[in-house]
Design an enzyme around this catalytic site. Sequence first.
Site, PDB file in Angstrom:
ATOM      1  N   ASP A  52       0.815  -1.205   0.000  1.00 39.60           N
ATOM      2  CA  ASP A  52       0.000   0.000   0.000  1.00 39.60           C
ATOM      3  C   ASP A  52       0.854   1.263   0.000  1.00 39.60           C
ATOM      4  OD1 ASP A  52      -2.273  -1.589   0.177  1.00 39.60           O
ATOM      5  OD2 ASP A  52      -2.279  -1.545   2.375  1.00 39.60           O
ATOM      6  N   TYR A 110       6.110 -10.031   6.983  1.00 39.29           N
ATOM      7  CA  TYR A 110       6.028  -8.591   7.188  1.00 39.29           C
ATOM      8  C   TYR A 110       6.412  -8.268   8.628  1.00 39.29           C
ATOM      9  CZ  TYR A 110       3.206  -7.910   2.916  1.00 39.29           C
ATOM     10  OH  TYR A 110       2.764  -7.854   1.618  1.00 39.29           O
TER      11      TYR A 110
END
Length: 251
Positions: A52, A110
């Site tokens: 994003d 992540y």
Amino acid sequence: MRRICLTISYDGTAYHGWQIQDNAVTVEGRVTEALRELLQEPVELAGASRTDSGVHALGNVAVFDTETRIPPEKIAIALNHYLPDDIRIQKSGEVTADFHPRYRESIKTYEYRIRNARIENPVRSRYCYHVRQPLDLDEMKKAAGFLTGTHDFSAFCSAGSQAKSKVRTVYKVEIYEYPVSYGDEGREIGIRVSGNGFLYNMVRIMAGTLIEVGQGRRSAMSVEEAVSAGDRVKAGPTAPPQGLTLLEIRY
């Protein structure tokens, strides 16, 4: 034609995410432009993770097809000369013609970084989410245990997701406290998540939920209830993007 695989790192601060968009500067757009300039071919990229806006990466992966005679392992160095300083190709190499980084089985990892201190540190503000209130790491670790396994993660998916199935497998959710020095009175906390794939904003929602647990605003058990209910309103807020980094993708 040969298929070349790139391992890409970038500071996502200046970009509207990975994926090419009209009238927006993106990481994929910059890398595609650089490839076309280097190779003088109509190159198209296929990426593994559509990070994003504002999200960083140490090891995103993308492939492209080319007729170039440049040795595959040397494309990384050559391509970096055409890229801005906040994007770097760490590695390049040839893969089989059927290799697609998004659809090949993989483990993605992540990490969400939190700066837990009374005063914000401007040196770390691009890469951490500043949380002033002290966090209870023991409660956060307890809550993190409810996020592992194979579940329907609808409660941890933002509206607008195009995923046909919300079922994902999370292998590990680990919480670290990193040492700080030079008179820094705060602490830096990392929430590291590994899984076979993630939904839209899933890791950021997981981080926002665990932060609320650490603040005492919700119980650890409420995380299990959110997973079971599959209801977005049962989970916490979406944490800001700057704390999130895609560490690696292993195939």
